[in-house]
Scaffold this active site. Structure first.
Site, PDB file in Angstrom:
ATOM      1  N   ALA A  46       0.864  -1.183   0.000  1.00 33.56           N
ATOM      2  CA  ALA A  46       0.000   0.000   0.000  1.00 33.56           C
ATOM      3  C   ALA A  46       0.899   1.231   0.000  1.00 33.56           C
ATOM      4  O   ALA A  46       2.053   1.173   0.444  1.00 33.56           O
ATOM      5  CB  ALA A  46      -0.883  -0.016   1.245  1.00 33.56           C
TER       6      ALA A  46
ATOM      7  N   GLY B 255       0.665  -5.124   0.813  1.00 32.66           N
ATOM      8  CA  GLY B 255      -0.493  -5.213  -0.077  1.00 32.66           C
ATOM      9  C   GLY B 255      -0.150  -5.866  -1.416  1.00 32.66           C
ATOM     10  O   GLY B 255      -1.020  -6.442  -2.070  1.00 32.66           O
TER      11      GLY B 255
ATOM     12  N   GLU C   7      -0.313  -9.471  -0.812  1.00 28.85           N
ATOM     13  CA  GLU C   7      -1.737  -9.795  -0.626  1.00 28.85           C
ATOM     14  C   GLU C   7      -2.477  -9.816  -1.963  1.00 28.85           C
ATOM     15  O   GLU C   7      -3.370 -10.642  -2.186  1.00 28.85           O
ATOM     16  CB  GLU C   7      -2.372  -8.782   0.335  1.00 28.85           C
TER      17      GLU C   7
ATOM     18  N   GLU D 177       4.275  -5.400   7.292  1.00 26.95           N
ATOM     19  CA  GLU D 177       3.427  -4.369   7.909  1.00 26.95           C
ATOM     20  C   GLU D 177       3.759  -4.102   9.373  1.00 26.95           C
ATOM     21  O   GLU D 177       3.660  -2.964   9.838  1.00 26.95           O
ATOM     22  CB  GLU D 177       1.938  -4.755   7.793  1.00 26.95           C
TER      23      GLU D 177
HETATM   24  N1  CO8 Z   1       4.583   3.270  -0.567  1.00 25.05           N
HETATM   25  C1  CO8 Z   1       5.009   4.454  -1.003  1.00 25.05           C
HETATM   26  N2  CO8 Z   1       6.232   4.645  -1.562  1.00 25.05           N
HETATM   27  C2  CO8 Z   1       7.040   3.567  -1.663  1.00 25.05           C
HETATM   28  C3  CO8 Z   1       6.657   2.299  -1.206  1.00 25.05           C
HETATM   29  C4  CO8 Z   1       5.355   2.151  -0.651  1.00 25.05           C
HETATM   30  N3  CO8 Z   1       4.880   0.975  -0.229  1.00 25.05           N
HETATM   31  N4  CO8 Z   1       7.683   1.433  -1.434  1.00 25.05           N
HETATM   32  C5  CO8 Z   1       8.659   2.150  -2.016  1.00 25.05           C
HETATM   33  N5  CO8 Z   1       8.289   3.438  -2.159  1.00 25.05           N
HETATM   34  C6  CO8 Z   1       9.071   4.537  -2.742  1.00 25.05           C
HETATM   35  C7  CO8 Z   1      10.207   4.985  -1.861  1.00 25.05           C
HETATM   36  O1  CO8 Z   1       9.764   5.879  -0.864  1.00 25.05           O
HETATM   37  C8  CO8 Z   1      11.147   5.604  -2.865  1.00 25.05           C
HETATM   38  O2  CO8 Z   1      10.686   6.889  -3.170  1.00 25.05           O
HETATM   39  P1  CO8 Z   1      11.764   8.112  -3.355  1.00 25.05           P
HETATM   40  O3  CO8 Z   1      12.569   7.703  -4.569  1.00 25.05           O
HETATM   41  O4  CO8 Z   1      10.905   9.303  -3.571  1.00 25.05           O
HETATM   42  O5  CO8 Z   1      12.580   8.143  -2.122  1.00 25.05           O
HETATM   43  C9  CO8 Z   1      10.955   4.757  -4.103  1.00 25.05           C
HETATM   44  O6  CO8 Z   1       9.704   4.069  -3.925  1.00 25.05           O
HETATM   45  C10 CO8 Z   1      12.031   3.700  -4.293  1.00 25.05           C
HETATM   46  O7  CO8 Z   1      12.121   2.955  -3.078  1.00 25.05           O
HETATM   47  P2  CO8 Z   1      13.483   2.812  -2.224  1.00 25.05           P
HETATM   48  O8  CO8 Z   1      14.396   3.946  -2.483  1.00 25.05           O
HETATM   49  O9  CO8 Z   1      13.093   2.536  -0.816  1.00 25.05           O
HETATM   50  O10 CO8 Z   1      14.090   1.507  -2.915  1.00 25.05           O
HETATM   51  P3  CO8 Z   1      15.070   0.445  -2.219  1.00 25.05           P
HETATM   52  O11 CO8 Z   1      15.576  -0.414  -3.338  1.00 25.05           O
HETATM   53  O12 CO8 Z   1      16.060   1.108  -1.355  1.00 25.05           O
HETATM   54  O13 CO8 Z   1      14.106  -0.439  -1.282  1.00 25.05           O
HETATM   55  C11 CO8 Z   1      12.103  -1.650  -0.720  1.00 25.05           C
HETATM   56  C12 CO8 Z   1      13.069  -1.212  -1.837  1.00 25.05           C
HETATM   57  C13 CO8 Z   1      12.803  -2.657   0.200  1.00 25.05           C
HETATM   58  C14 CO8 Z   1      10.917  -2.327  -1.402  1.00 25.05           C
HETATM   59  C15 CO8 Z   1      11.648  -0.398   0.082  1.00 25.05           C
HETATM   60  O14 CO8 Z   1      11.188   0.597  -0.839  1.00 25.05           O
HETATM   61  C16 CO8 Z   1      10.545  -0.675   1.050  1.00 25.05           C
HETATM   62  O15 CO8 Z   1      10.789  -1.213   2.106  1.00 25.05           O
HETATM   63  N6  CO8 Z   1       9.296  -0.278   0.697  1.00 25.05           N
HETATM   64  C17 CO8 Z   1       8.168  -0.421   1.573  1.00 25.05           C
HETATM   65  C18 CO8 Z   1       7.700  -1.864   1.642  1.00 25.05           C
HETATM   66  C19 CO8 Z   1       6.561  -2.008   2.635  1.00 25.05           C
HETATM   67  O16 CO8 Z   1       6.709  -1.774   3.826  1.00 25.05           O
HETATM   68  N7  CO8 Z   1       5.373  -2.416   2.146  1.00 25.05           N
HETATM   69  C20 CO8 Z   1       4.205  -2.612   2.949  1.00 25.05           C
HETATM   70  C21 CO8 Z   1       3.403  -1.349   3.021  1.00 25.05           C
HETATM   71  S1  CO8 Z   1       2.036  -1.474   4.144  1.00 25.05           S
HETATM   72  C22 CO8 Z   1       0.858  -2.365   3.291  1.00 25.05           C
HETATM   73  O17 CO8 Z   1       1.089  -2.783   2.197  1.00 25.05           O
HETATM   74  C23 CO8 Z   1      -0.435  -2.564   3.982  1.00 25.05           C
HETATM   75  C24 CO8 Z   1      -1.494  -3.233   3.101  1.00 25.05           C
HETATM   76  C25 CO8 Z   1      -2.860  -3.215   3.753  1.00 25.05           C
HETATM   77  C26 CO8 Z   1      -3.484  -1.837   3.731  1.00 25.05           C
HETATM   78  C27 CO8 Z   1      -4.784  -1.834   4.475  1.00 25.05           C
HETATM   79  C28 CO8 Z   1      -5.703  -0.671   4.196  1.00 25.05           C
HETATM   80  C29 CO8 Z   1      -5.156   0.706   4.227  1.00 25.05           C
END
Ligand code: CO8
Length: 260
Positions: free
Chosen positions: A66, A111, A114, A134
Site C-alpha cells: 500500500a 499489499g 496480498e 506491515e
Molecule cells: N509506498 C510508497 N512509496 C514507496 C513504497 C510504498 N509501499 N515502497 C517504495 N516506495 C518509494 C520509496 O519511498 C522511494 O521513493 P523516493 O525515490 O521518492 O525516495 C521509491 O519508492 C524507491 O524505493 P526505495 O528507495 O526505498 O528503494 P530500495 O531499493 O532502497 O528499497 C524496498 C526497496 C525494500 C521495497 C523499500 O522501498 C521498502 O521497504 N518499501 C516499503 C515496503 C513495505 O513496507 N510495504 C508494505 C506497506 S504497508 C501495506 O502494504 C499494507 C497493506 C494493507 C493496507 C490496508 C488498508 C489501508
C-alpha cells in the site's frame, strides 16, 4: 478504458494488467485500487476475457505494498473503511470466475503480496522478493494477508512471515508453497502466458466451476464442500462441452469447446 495507474493489454483471451507507478515501486494508492476495481468489473463483463495476468511495471517491483504516504494519514475510521474496500476489490479478483496469475517480477510486499495471494496462481521471477512487513510500520496486513497466507501456506508460515515481517526470496517462497513456479526474469511473462494457455485449452465452464468449488469449498466444512463439488459436477454433466470433451476422448480427437 484508459487508467492512470494501470495498463491493460489484451492478448487473445488474456488481459494483462500492469501496475504502473514505478517511481513508488507500483505502490497501491486509493486511485489504483479504484482503477483495479473498475478494471475487474470490465473484465467480468467481457466474455472474451478468459484469464488475467497481473504484473508490475519496471524491473524492480511487482507491487511494494500500500502507498505508505497515504497510509500515514489514515484515521481509525477511514483505515477500517479503506481496509474493507481493498479487501472487497481483492475478493472480486479472487471470485471473478476467471483464473488470474500473478507474474511477480520484483518486490511483492505488504499489499503487493496480498494482491498476489488473491490471484489463482503465482509465478515469480528468480529475483522477486516477497513478504508481509506491515508490523514494521505498526500495522498488520489489511488486504487479507493474515487470512489467505494462513490458508495457502499454513498457520506456522503465516505467523512467521506476518510476525517477523521478514522478506524472503522467490526460491524460499516456492519451498513454502507461496508461489507455484520460479523462472528466470526474461521467462516470467512467457511462463505466465503458457500457464494461462494450458488453462484456456480446457472446457471454460469446467474451469469456472472448479475455481468456484475450490474457493467456496475452502470456506465450508469438508462435508458441505464435497456436496458442493458433487452439485457442480452434476451441473457440468448438463453442458455441451462435457458431451464434446468425453466424445472427443473416445473418438481420439481434440475437443472443440464452446463455453456452453
Ligand atoms: N509506498 C510508497 N512509496 C514507496 C513504497 C510504498 N509501499 N515502497 C517504495 N516506495 C518509494 C520509496 O519511498 C522511494 O521513493 P523516493 O525515490 O521518492 O525516495 C521509491 O519508492 C524507491 O524505493 P526505495 O528507495 O526505498 O528503494 P530500495 O531499493 O532502497 O528499497 C524496498 C526497496 C525494500 C521495497 C523499500 O522501498 C521498502 O521497504 N518499501 C516499503 C515496503 C513495505 O513496507 N510495504 C508494505 C506497506 S504497508 C501495506 O502494504 C499494507 C497493506 C494493507 C493496507 C490496508 C488498508 C489501508
Amino acid at each position: 478504458m484508459p487508467y492512470e495507474n494501470l495498463r491493460v493489454e489484451r492478448q487473445d483471451a488474456i488481459a494483462r494488467i500492469t501496475f504502473d507507478r514505478p517511481k513508488v515501486l507500483n505502490a497501491l494508492n486509493r486511485k489504483t485500487m479504484e482503477e483495479l476495481d473498475a478494471c475487474l468489473d470490465e473484465a467480468a463483463r467481457d466474455d472474451s476475457v478468459r484469464a488475467l495476468i497481473l504484473t508490475g511495471a519496471g524491473e524492480k517491483a511487482f507491487v511494494a505494498g500500500a502507498d505508505i504516504g497515504e497510509l500515514a494519514q489514515r484515521t481509525p475510521v477511514d483505515g477500517k473503511e479503506f481496509s474493507l474496500y481493498g479487501q472487497s476489490v481483492l475478493r472480486k479478483l479472487e471470485t471473478i470466475g476467471k483464473p488470474s496469475i500473478a507474474a511477480i517480477n520484483g518486490y511483492a510486499l505488504g499489499g503487493g503480496c496480498e494482491l498476489a495471494l488473491a490471484c489463482t496462481l503465482r509465478i515469480a521471477s528468480r529475483t522477486a522478493k516477497l513478504g508481509q512487513p506491515e508490523v514494521k510500520l505498526g500495522i498488520l496486513p489489511g488486504y487479507g494477508g493474515t487470512q489467505r497466507l494462513a490458508r495457502l501456506c499454513g498457520r506456522g508460515v503465516a505467523a512467521r512471515l506476518v510476525l517477523t515481517g521478514e522478506i524472503i526470496s522467490a526460491e524460499e517462497a516456492l519451498g513454502i508453497g507461496l508461489v507455484n513456479q520460479v523462472v528466470e526474469p526474461a521467462e516470467l511473462l512467457p511462463a505466465a502466458e503458457a500457464l494461462a494457455g494450458k488453462i484456456l485449452a480446457n472446457a471454460p465452464l469446467a474451469v469456472r466451476y472448479s475455481l468456484e468449488a475450490i474457493d467456496r469449498g475452502l470456506e465450508m466444512p469438508q462435508e458441505q464442500g464435497l456436496f458442493l463439488e458433487a452439485t457442480l459436477f452434476g451441473l457440468l454433466c448438463a453442458t455441451e462441452d462435457m458431451r464434446e470433451g468425453t466424445r472427443a476422448f473416445l473418438e481420439k480427437r481434440a475437443p472443440q469447446f464452446k463455453n456452453r
